[in-house]
Design an enzyme around this catalytic site. Structure first.
Site, PDB file in Angstrom:
ATOM      1  N   PHE A 112     -32.130   3.943 -19.678  1.00  0.00           N
ATOM      2  CA  PHE A 112     -31.949   5.361 -19.952  1.00  0.00           C
ATOM      3  C   PHE A 112     -33.166   5.917 -20.672  1.00  0.00           C
ATOM      4  O   PHE A 112     -33.624   5.368 -21.676  1.00  0.00           O
ATOM      5  CB  PHE A 112     -30.703   5.569 -20.823  1.00  0.00           C
ATOM      6  N   ASP A 168      -6.396   4.611   5.082  1.00  0.00           N
ATOM      7  CA  ASP A 168      -7.483   4.041   4.288  1.00  0.00           C
ATOM      8  C   ASP A 168      -8.741   3.923   5.151  1.00  0.00           C
ATOM      9  O   ASP A 168      -8.900   4.613   6.175  1.00  0.00           O
ATOM     10  CB  ASP A 168      -7.019   2.692   3.696  1.00  0.00           C
ATOM     11  N   ASP A 169      -9.631   3.055   4.770  1.00  0.00           N
ATOM     12  CA  ASP A 169     -10.945   2.874   5.396  1.00  0.00           C
ATOM     13  C   ASP A 169     -10.847   2.696   6.926  1.00  0.00           C
ATOM     14  O   ASP A 169      -9.914   2.079   7.421  1.00  0.00           O
ATOM     15  CB  ASP A 169     -11.555   1.599   4.777  1.00  0.00           C
ATOM     16  N   LYS A 171      -8.082   9.339  -1.372  1.00  0.00           N
ATOM     17  CA  LYS A 171      -8.409   8.153  -2.177  1.00  0.00           C
ATOM     18  C   LYS A 171      -9.924   8.042  -2.157  1.00  0.00           C
ATOM     19  O   LYS A 171     -10.523   7.842  -1.098  1.00  0.00           O
ATOM     20  CB  LYS A 171      -7.761   6.911  -1.564  1.00  0.00           C
ATOM     21  N   CYS A 195     -10.871   5.226  -7.170  1.00  0.00           N
ATOM     22  CA  CYS A 195     -10.847   3.810  -6.807  1.00  0.00           C
ATOM     23  C   CYS A 195     -12.280   3.316  -6.833  1.00  0.00           C
ATOM     24  O   CYS A 195     -13.211   4.060  -6.528  1.00  0.00           O
ATOM     25  CB  CYS A 195     -10.250   3.645  -5.407  1.00  0.00           C
ATOM     26  N   GLY A 252     -13.266  -0.327  -5.635  1.00  0.00           N
ATOM     27  CA  GLY A 252     -12.874  -1.701  -5.337  1.00  0.00           C
ATOM     28  C   GLY A 252     -11.762  -2.111  -6.291  1.00  0.00           C
ATOM     29  O   GLY A 252     -11.787  -3.197  -6.853  1.00  0.00           O
ATOM     30  N   GLY A 253     -10.774  -1.237  -6.497  1.00  0.00           N
ATOM     31  CA  GLY A 253      -9.760  -1.430  -7.538  1.00  0.00           C
ATOM     32  C   GLY A 253     -10.205  -0.683  -8.780  1.00  0.00           C
ATOM     33  O   GLY A 253     -10.627   0.469  -8.707  1.00  0.00           O
ATOM     34  N   ASP A 268     -11.607   5.020 -15.829  1.00  0.00           N
ATOM     35  CA  ASP A 268     -11.998   5.525 -17.140  1.00  0.00           C
ATOM     36  C   ASP A 268     -11.535   6.969 -17.304  1.00  0.00           C
ATOM     37  O   ASP A 268     -11.148   7.629 -16.344  1.00  0.00           O
ATOM     38  CB  ASP A 268     -13.523   5.409 -17.317  1.00  0.00           C
ATOM     39  N   ASP A 298      -7.661  -4.219  -6.979  1.00  0.00           N
ATOM     40  CA  ASP A 298      -7.426  -4.666  -5.606  1.00  0.00           C
ATOM     41  C   ASP A 298      -6.474  -5.854  -5.580  1.00  0.00           C
ATOM     42  O   ASP A 298      -6.019  -6.259  -4.518  1.00  0.00           O
ATOM     43  CB  ASP A 298      -8.753  -5.076  -4.955  1.00  0.00           C
ATOM     44  N   GLU A 356      15.453  -6.434   2.657  1.00  0.00           N
ATOM     45  CA  GLU A 356      14.265  -5.889   1.984  1.00  0.00           C
ATOM     46  C   GLU A 356      14.199  -4.366   2.175  1.00  0.00           C
ATOM     47  O   GLU A 356      13.823  -3.632   1.258  1.00  0.00           O
ATOM     48  CB  GLU A 356      12.994  -6.555   2.516  1.00  0.00           C
TER      49      GLU A 356
HETATM   50  C1  DGJ Z   1     -11.650  -1.230  -1.754  1.00  0.00           C
HETATM   51  C2  DGJ Z   1     -10.347  -0.628  -2.217  1.00  0.00           C
HETATM   52  O1  DGJ Z   1     -10.051  -1.011  -3.520  1.00  0.00           O
HETATM   53  C3  DGJ Z   1      -9.257  -1.023  -1.237  1.00  0.00           C
HETATM   54  O2  DGJ Z   1      -8.008  -0.573  -1.683  1.00  0.00           O
HETATM   55  C4  DGJ Z   1      -9.595  -0.442   0.108  1.00  0.00           C
HETATM   56  O3  DGJ Z   1      -9.559   0.952   0.042  1.00  0.00           O
HETATM   57  C5  DGJ Z   1     -10.956  -0.931   0.567  1.00  0.00           C
HETATM   58  N1  DGJ Z   1     -11.968  -0.704  -0.432  1.00  0.00           N
HETATM   59  C6  DGJ Z   1     -11.370  -0.256   1.842  1.00  0.00           C
HETATM   60  O4  DGJ Z   1     -12.643  -0.580   2.219  1.00  0.00           O
END
Ligand code: DGJ
Length: 779
Positions: free
Chosen positions: A305, A391-392, A502, A552, A554-555, A560, A574, A641
């Protein structure tokens, strides 16, 4: 009045409902930290021990008086370079080659209301930040109802100006006070008052410098797939620091920390929290000095920085929110939960139940088309699920995570086999909402965007940039890059009825080199990148005020308070294994409410851990401890279920007011208690609670365990019941065998005597207990 000036003692006192923070304008204009803790009255300047200290330096103005020892005194905003050798909150250099500065008091004033920070998230008190209820969308099958508690919070801002005319810098310390919540926020504005450029090399948001005390540091480190694991250790002599250099707040460390008296527990003792509202590189430094005094500070990471200010320019640090509890960690968490829920999260979803969703990721990964998604939605709708999230994989030429497409935000209709709007209409026709995944800050080299603008990705000229998930990072410090991505995504948003986003981020930053006009100021680029992300999100929120955005990375790699200002919920990890999630949710709960934690029921064997023996009830209860949804092919569930899912949907709606608006109590520590994990939600009026207990270990001939409730009214009588325990599923419930368990107990019995935990029939089995005042007086 929350901020008072005592002219006689030159002391400024900030009072909240239960705490006092006192600042002294000391000799020679040094700004001293006198006290922070349980409410006190009077001048606390007596706590400072002025004495000669060997090898300490004294200010030039002190002449032969050697008692103003600069590395022995507690400072409000310590700077490097003029005699304090402990970790500084501020450092700079000038064009003339001067490194460091010497900040002295100039003035102060009190301003009504809470300050805001341009371009950065900040705690707010103004209720208008939450969109009025009349404008809110209604939820399927749900009357539009809110828990919104009209804020009666009083807020004020204290501004203290410090300056070093020789270095050519003026520093304004901002203190925002939310009196009723026992929260004090801090941020700093740095101004260049010189005739030439100055360079800020460190500008933290806030610092707490204690005259005495033995403290433990509680922080929440982890890794991808196992975020926010609570750790506690005594602060020893020397600097202990943690933070992030990854460009995001990171999976490895969270920008939230607790300084607890070494004897403090969940229910007793003094503890102080520091929550940074920032989503990029950060640092927290704790230091115990040679005289056993503790200093702790937090803000933007100083490594990488360097921020140049031209004459007259100003730099705003992000904000850090302090809270104090005299009655242990649980109370501190309750304060932060209220702060996040009512003074950081904004928008229509702040106060209402979020839609129960099914996400396509673990249900189908990249293997889908429109028909398959509609089938997932049809199965979900039958069970009461309210939204399908795609999702993706729906855009550009994206085929897998190692393939291209990022940066090309147009719908791959060939893959879907239909226009997006047709698919969304069909899903809406089922009574379900529709949401979509994006990863705006990233680019694949195999994409139209990269081919057109290779210089928009971070890369040092002449050197190949490091890969992360086979993708590069877009230079969001450049407005034209943010504009392009925003416009592309807005076109998709405008093409169909999309009610949720997302927003993901799947790699860390490296090779920072901006080819834009900021390239000469590379040390500022990481910060300007974060400002670009906030700008993108602010524009999304403004243009689509009724769209719910879930963060999100990667989880929980960017979980924050800064992100929560724009995205009311964040995918917590994740790792969707409910047993792993017990530890993740436990750690996360210290600073963040359940309404912030994205959590889903997934299939078994779990895709991340391979664990099989977690029954659907346990998976449901753990996911319900967050924002609740599903992430599996619901069409593959057995009839039993499916019934359980219907019940979960109903239970979530029934208990939502407790889970998202009640007070959260950690009843065990899953990092220590290997037998079972327990947690509870208690309504603020103490009339109702929901307790969850999950068996962690299959045991032969186990001892009888007892669990003590918390937060109830000791004088009230409570009825307890086990939701879902009817004759048809008795064999799935834990049993009390011969223990005499009745249905009615006093709050004091439940809290001080505890309840015997029944014998679990299976590992990872759930025992859920609903507790409600019985309407009779305690004997
Ligand atoms: C990482 C995310 O945490 C997952 O839930 C999913 O959305 C994948 N990326 C998709 O690439």
């Amino acid at each position: 009045m929350a901020i008072l000036f005592d002219e006689k003692h030159s002391a400024i006192t900030i009072e909240t409902a239960n705490s006092t923070y006192q600042i002294g304008i000391g000799k020679y204009g040094f700004l001293l930290h006198l006290y922070y803790g349980k409410k006190v009255s009077g001048d606390m300047g007596y706590l400072i021990n002025y004495r000669t200290r060997a090898y300490s330096l004294n200010p030039f103005d002190s002449g032969t008086d050697r008692t103003f020892a600069l590395d022995n005194l507690p400072f409000e905003y310590p700077c490097y370079g003029s005699g304090d050798f402990r970790p500084a909150a501020f450092n700079m250099k000038t064009n003339a080659g001067v490194y460091g500065c010497d900040l002295r008091y100039v003035s102060h004033r009190v301003v009504p209301g809470k300050y805001a920070i341009p371009g950065l998230p900040a705690v707010y008190v103004d209720e208008s930040k939450a969109v009025p209820l009349e404008n809110k969308i209604s939820m399927k099958n749900e009357p539009l109802e809110s828990s919104a508690k009209t804020s009666v919070c009083k807020s004020e801002t204290l501004e203290i100006v410090l300056a070093d005319p020789v270095a050519g810098v003026e520093v304004t310390l901002l203190y925002g006070v939310i009196e009723s919540l026992d929260v004090i926020t801090r941020a700093t504005i740095v101004r260049n008052t010189a005739a030439s450029d100055i360079v800020i090399t460190k500008a933290l948001s806030g610092c707490l410098d204690f005259t005495h005390g033995d403290f433990d540091l509680l922080h929440f480190p982890g890794k991808q797939g196992m975020e926010h694991i609570q750790k506690r250790a005594p602060i020893i002599q020397g600097k202990q620091s943690f933070g992030s250099l990854r460009g995001a707040s990171s999976h490895q460390h969270n920008p939230f920390v607790i300084l607890a008296d070494s004897s403090a527990s969940e229910d007793t003792g003094s503890c102080y929290g520091m929550m940074l509202l920032y989503s990029g590189n950060f640092i927290c430094e704790a230091d115990r000095d040679q005289y056993c005094k503790t200093r702790i500070s937090m803000g933007i990471q100083d490594e990488m920085f360097e921020y140049t200010l031209k004459p007259g320019e100003a730099f705003h640090t992000p904000e850090v929110a302090y809270a104090y509890s005299h009655s242990g960690l649980a109370h501190l968490s309750h304060t932060y939960h209220k702060l996040v829920s009512h003074h950081i999260v904004r928008g229509p979803y702040r106060d209402i139940m979020r839609p129960i969703l099914v996400n396509s990721w673990e249900a189908a990964y990249f293997d889908f088309d429109g028909e398959k998604l509609i089938a997932i939605a049809q199965n979900a709708a039958k069970l009461g699920v309210e939204m399908l999230v795609l999702d993706d994989g729906w855009f550009g030429n994206r085929r897998a995570d190692a393939s291209g497409g990022l940066g090309d935000w147009y719908v791959n209709e060939e893959k879907l086999g239909m226009p997006l709007s047709a698919m969304v209409d069909e899903i809406n026709g089922l009574g379900m909402k529709f949401g979509i995944w994006i990863e705006p800050e990233m680019v694949s080299t195999d994409s139209g965007l990269y081919h057109a603008h290779p210089d928009w990705a971070f890369a040092v000229p002449g050197r190949g940039p490091a890969w992360g998930r086979n993708q590069l990072v877009l230079d969001f410090s450049r407005k034209e890059v943010v504009d392009n991505i925003f416009n592309q995504i807005a076109a998709v948003m405008d093409s169909a009825n999309i009610e949720y986003i997302k927003m993901d981020m799947n790699r860390s930053l490296a090779d920072i080199y901006s080819h834009g006009e900021t390239y000469q100021n590379a040390g500022a680029t990481m910060h300007k990148f974060v400002l670009g992300v906030y700008d993108f999100l602010e524009r999304m929120n403004t243009r689509y005020p009724h769209v719910l955005i879930e963060g999100c990375c990667g989880g929980g790699g960017r979980f924050d308070a800064g992100m929560l200002y724009y995205t009311p919920q964040i995918w917590c990890s994740d790792n969707t294994d409910a047993i792993s999630r017990l530890k993740i949710h436990h750690g996360t709960s210290f600073g963040y409410p359940a309404s912030a934690m994205g959590a889903h029921v997934t299939t078994v064997p779990n895709h991340q851990t391979g664990r099989s023996n977690i029954c659907i009830n346990t998976r449901g209860a753990v996911a319900m401890s967050g924002t609740f949804g599903y992430e599996l092919d619901l069409g593959k569930l057995t009839a039993d279920e499916q019934q359980a899912v219907k019940q979960q949907v109903a239970d979530y709606k029934k208990y939502w007011h407790l889970i998202h608006q009640g007070q959260y109590y950690r009843l065990t520590d899953p990092n220590k208690n290997s037998a079972f994990a327990a947690w509870a939600y208690v309504s603020e009026d103490k009339s109702e609670a929901l307790m969850n207990v999950v068996n962690l270990e299959a045991q032969c001939n186990p001892q009888t365990y007892y669990i003590a409730l918390k937060g109830l009214d000791p004088d009230a009588m409570y009825n307890i019941s086990v939701p879902g325990a009817d004759d048809s599923n008795q064999d799935k419930m834990p049993t009390h065998e011969t223990t005499q368990v009745s249905n009615i107990y006093s709050g004091s019995a439940l809290m001080y005597g505890g309840l015997p935990v029944p014998t679990f029939r299976d590992e990872h089995q759930l025992w859920q207990v609903h507790i409600k005042t019985a309407g009779i007086a305690a004997q």
